[in-house]
Design an enzyme around this catalytic site. Structure first.
Site, PDB file in Angstrom:
ATOM      1  N   ARG A   3      25.364  69.442  90.377  1.00 23.07           N
ATOM      2  CA  ARG A   3      26.600  69.986  89.804  1.00 23.07           C
ATOM      3  C   ARG A   3      26.393  70.170  88.299  1.00 23.07           C
ATOM      4  O   ARG A   3      25.899  69.258  87.629  1.00 23.07           O
ATOM      5  CB  ARG A   3      27.739  69.007  90.087  1.00 23.07           C
ATOM      6  N   LEU A   8      54.782  64.073  76.441  1.00 19.80           N
ATOM      7  CA  LEU A   8      54.522  63.715  75.041  1.00 19.80           C
ATOM      8  C   LEU A   8      54.642  64.933  74.123  1.00 19.80           C
ATOM      9  O   LEU A   8      54.735  64.796  72.909  1.00 19.80           O
ATOM     10  CB  LEU A   8      53.146  63.059  74.884  1.00 19.80           C
ATOM     11  N   TYR A  47      37.652  68.328  78.313  1.00 28.14           N
ATOM     12  CA  TYR A  47      38.284  67.040  78.620  1.00 28.14           C
ATOM     13  C   TYR A  47      37.612  65.919  77.817  1.00 28.14           C
ATOM     14  O   TYR A  47      38.267  65.135  77.137  1.00 28.14           O
ATOM     15  CB  TYR A  47      38.203  66.742  80.129  1.00 28.14           C
ATOM     16  N   ARG A  78      26.087  55.995  88.994  1.00 29.76           N
ATOM     17  CA  ARG A  78      27.236  55.756  88.106  1.00 29.76           C
ATOM     18  C   ARG A  78      27.654  54.282  88.201  1.00 29.76           C
ATOM     19  O   ARG A  78      27.374  53.602  89.191  1.00 29.76           O
ATOM     20  CB  ARG A  78      28.441  56.604  88.541  1.00 29.76           C
ATOM     21  N   SER A 137      36.880  57.193  77.577  1.00 32.59           N
ATOM     22  CA  SER A 137      35.990  57.422  78.721  1.00 32.59           C
ATOM     23  C   SER A 137      34.534  57.320  78.295  1.00 32.59           C
ATOM     24  O   SER A 137      34.178  57.681  77.166  1.00 32.59           O
ATOM     25  CB  SER A 137      36.260  58.830  79.264  1.00 32.59           C
ATOM     26  N   LYS A 150      38.811  63.345  74.434  1.00 32.82           N
ATOM     27  CA  LYS A 150      38.689  61.881  74.324  1.00 32.82           C
ATOM     28  C   LYS A 150      37.958  61.521  73.029  1.00 32.82           C
ATOM     29  O   LYS A 150      38.369  60.609  72.309  1.00 32.82           O
ATOM     30  CB  LYS A 150      37.931  61.305  75.531  1.00 32.82           C
ATOM     31  N   ILE A 188      45.295  54.627  86.967  1.00 32.24           N
ATOM     32  CA  ILE A 188      44.961  53.419  86.189  1.00 32.24           C
ATOM     33  C   ILE A 188      46.233  52.826  85.575  1.00 32.24           C
ATOM     34  O   ILE A 188      46.411  51.604  85.525  1.00 32.24           O
ATOM     35  CB  ILE A 188      43.903  53.734  85.105  1.00 32.24           C
ATOM     36  N   LEU A 248      33.968  61.614  93.504  1.00 33.26           N
ATOM     37  CA  LEU A 248      33.253  61.167  94.711  1.00 33.26           C
ATOM     38  C   LEU A 248      34.138  60.377  95.690  1.00 33.26           C
ATOM     39  O   LEU A 248      34.202  60.730  96.875  1.00 33.26           O
ATOM     40  CB  LEU A 248      32.038  60.329  94.285  1.00 33.26           C
TER      41      LEU A 248
HETATM   42  C1  WQD Z   1      30.159  60.674  90.628  1.00 29.95           C
HETATM   43  C2  WQD Z   1      28.793  61.000  91.264  1.00 29.95           C
HETATM   44  C3  WQD Z   1      28.335  63.344  91.308  1.00 29.95           C
HETATM   45  C4  WQD Z   1      31.542  64.443  94.089  1.00 29.95           C
HETATM   46  C5  WQD Z   1      34.026  62.034  86.119  1.00 29.95           C
HETATM   47  C6  WQD Z   1      34.295  62.470  84.700  1.00 29.95           C
HETATM   48  C7  WQD Z   1      34.441  61.267  83.823  1.00 29.95           C
HETATM   49  C8  WQD Z   1      35.515  60.346  84.341  1.00 29.95           C
HETATM   50  C9  WQD Z   1      35.312  60.013  85.778  1.00 29.95           C
HETATM   51  C10 WQD Z   1      37.930  60.710  84.341  1.00 29.95           C
HETATM   52  C11 WQD Z   1      28.018  62.075  90.508  1.00 29.95           C
HETATM   53  C12 WQD Z   1      28.458  62.800  92.713  1.00 29.95           C
HETATM   54  C13 WQD Z   1      30.674  63.738  93.268  1.00 29.95           C
HETATM   55  C14 WQD Z   1      31.031  65.020  95.294  1.00 29.95           C
HETATM   56  C15 WQD Z   1      28.843  64.134  94.758  1.00 29.95           C
HETATM   57  N1  WQD Z   1      36.760  61.009  84.100  1.00 29.95           N
HETATM   58  N2  WQD Z   1      29.361  63.579  93.581  1.00 29.95           N
HETATM   59  N3  WQD Z   1      29.696  64.821  95.569  1.00 29.95           N
HETATM   60  O1  WQD Z   1      31.314  63.050  87.228  1.00 29.95           O
HETATM   61  O2  WQD Z   1      30.601  60.614  87.043  1.00 29.95           O
HETATM   62  O3  WQD Z   1      32.791  61.317  86.153  1.00 29.95           O
HETATM   63  O4  WQD Z   1      35.079  61.191  86.554  1.00 29.95           O
HETATM   64  O5  WQD Z   1      38.976  60.946  84.429  1.00 29.95           O
HETATM   65  O6  WQD Z   1      34.741  61.703  82.543  1.00 29.95           O
HETATM   66  O7  WQD Z   1      33.227  63.277  84.256  1.00 29.95           O
HETATM   67  O8  WQD Z   1      32.490  61.230  88.584  1.00 29.95           O
HETATM   68  O9  WQD Z   1      33.186  60.924  90.931  1.00 29.95           O
HETATM   69  O10 WQD Z   1      32.910  63.276  90.037  1.00 29.95           O
HETATM   70  O11 WQD Z   1      30.879  61.875  90.426  1.00 29.95           O
HETATM   71  O12 WQD Z   1      27.664  64.005  95.052  1.00 29.95           O
HETATM   72  O13 WQD Z   1      31.745  65.680  96.047  1.00 29.95           O
HETATM   73  O14 WQD Z   1      29.043  61.523  92.571  1.00 29.95           O
HETATM   74  O15 WQD Z   1      27.318  64.304  91.230  1.00 29.95           O
HETATM   75  O16 WQD Z   1      26.665  61.742  90.614  1.00 29.95           O
HETATM   76  P1  WQD Z   1      31.674  61.640  87.247  1.00 29.95           P
HETATM   77  P2  WQD Z   1      32.454  61.853  90.040  1.00 29.95           P
END
Ligand code: WQD
Length: 344
Positions: A293, A60, A150, A232, A125, A154, A13, A201
């Site tokens: 998960r 930092l 984590y 999401r 977040s 935040k 980002i 994901l």
């Molecule tokens: C998204 C969806 C999974 C992987 C996390 C942190 C959050 C923020 C962003 C940043 C969910 C599903 C995922 C896979 C799947 N942090 N999934 N198979 O958990 O919403 O947010 O990242 O730095 O604080 O918690 O993001 O991309 O891991 O998951 O089915 O192999 O995809 O269950 O529904 P999440 P994600």
């Protein structure tokens, strides 16, 4: 011209925000320890914008070194991205996460105060909404019980910044709560490509599409959502970058602490992301259903009205744009790596 220190400016980002700031006429100076990023991302920022800027390899936690940067640079405000961000790792190594994220931020705040810099945009977040708030999430909801260290870092840093603004009216902060950032700069020169097996994901889908992993595990198909998979609010990283630009402009006009969601206001399921990616790329993504998960919520997305009303910011990119740009970056990077390999 205003000079903005960007901590973590070489990250996913951060690098996109550097592009936005440079294109908006700000000067920047990047502070990064490159623990999960590379100076090459900053060269890419220079290529995209045609502008140069100083960068410092500094953690930092090295407060004295950080102080020297404030001595050398005339800083008007700080955008603070630097931090560890792997949810699973934070459960395994909580002390590392609290020390790095919270102590690192405290060091930064102390040096800012010492050098009379009291404007900060913080990279927060949606995870701070915790488990119990109804969707869509609004900024005035109580921040909930976070489910991992984590997320707790935040929430703690948000609290610290709000206390600081209350204690001293010269401090101004913006707390930006991101939803799920994906996508990449349309140039394909910067984006997200984590080391090892990805947790999130979109990076996982990329590996499957590249043929590096055989299939995607879809975590849970029995959630109370429209197709049973998790929902999401995915947001294009370039939209997030524009949001930072708007927040920074507003920071120079406001007093105290403000909080904004940066999301689209719209949720997509895992299967919708897979389908959209396949349509955009023409590449099939085999998947299989796996158990839920631990710690995942069924569904959340932003109420995006406050940022629109007060910052004049709204997400513009679609999920199709996000998938196209993520894939463009990965393909371009693969080609660049191959070229480098060929010439060795
Ligand atoms: C998204 C969806 C999974 C992987 C996390 C942190 C959050 C923020 C962003 C940043 C969910 C599903 C995922 C896979 C799947 N942090 N999934 N198979 O958990 O919403 O947010 O990242 O730095 O604080 O918690 O993001 O991309 O891991 O998951 O089915 O192999 O995809 O269950 O529904 P999440 P994600």
């Amino acid at each position: 011209m205003r000079n903005i220190m960007v901590t973590g400016g070489a990250g996913f980002i951060g690098s996109h925000t550097c592009v936005e700031l440079l294109q908006n006429g700000y000067d920047i100076c990047v502070v990064d320890n490159f623990s999960n990023s590379s100076p090459a991302a900053l060269d890419a920022v220079r290529t995209i914008t045609g502008r140069d800027f100083p960068s410092y390899c500094c953690d930092l936690l090295e407060e004295e070194k950080l102080g020297q940067i404030f001595e050398e640079q005339q800083i008007d405000a700080v955008i603070h991205f630097a931090g560890l961000k792997a949810v699973g790792e934070s459960v395994q190594k909580p002390v590392l996460y609290y020390h790095n994220n919270v102590t690192g931020t405290l060091n930064l705040l102390r040096q800012m105060e010492l050098h009379g810099v009291r404007r900060l945009v913080f990279s927060s977040s949606a995870t701070v909404y915790g488990e119990n708030n109804p969707i869509p999430y609004r900024e005035d909801m109580p921040t909930g019980q976070t489910t991992n260290p984590y997320g707790t870092t935040k929430a703690m840093i948000e609290q610290i910044l709000q206390d600081l603004c209350k204690s001293d009216s010269r401090w101004n902060t913006m707390l930006l709560r991101y939803f799920n950032p994906i996508g990449a700069h349309p140039s394909g020169l910067i984006g997200e490509n984590p080391n090892g097996i990805p947790n999130n994901l979109m990076p996982y889908i990329m590996r499957v599409a590249q043929g590096a992993l055989p299939y995607l595990n879809v975590f849970g198909n029995d959630y109370p959502t429209r197709d049973g998979t998790g929902v999401r609010d995915y947001i294009h990283v370039c939209d997030l970058a524009v949001g930072h630009g708007k927040a920074l402009d507003a920071l120079f006009a406001q007093e105290g602490a403000s909080i904004y969601n940066l999301g689209t206001g719209h949720g997509s399921s895992v299967l919708e992301v897979v389908k959209t990616f396949e349509q955009e790329s023409g590449v099939p993504v085999p998947y299989q259903f796996a158990p839920r998960r631990a710690g995942d919520l069924p569904e959340y997305y932003a109420d995006a009205a406050k940022a629109q009303q007060e910052l004049g910011w709204q997400a513009r990119y679609t999920l199709a744009d996000m998938c196209r740009d993520s894939w463009n970056f990965i393909r371009k990077q693969g080609a660049a790596e191959k070229k480098a390999g060929d010439s060795e």
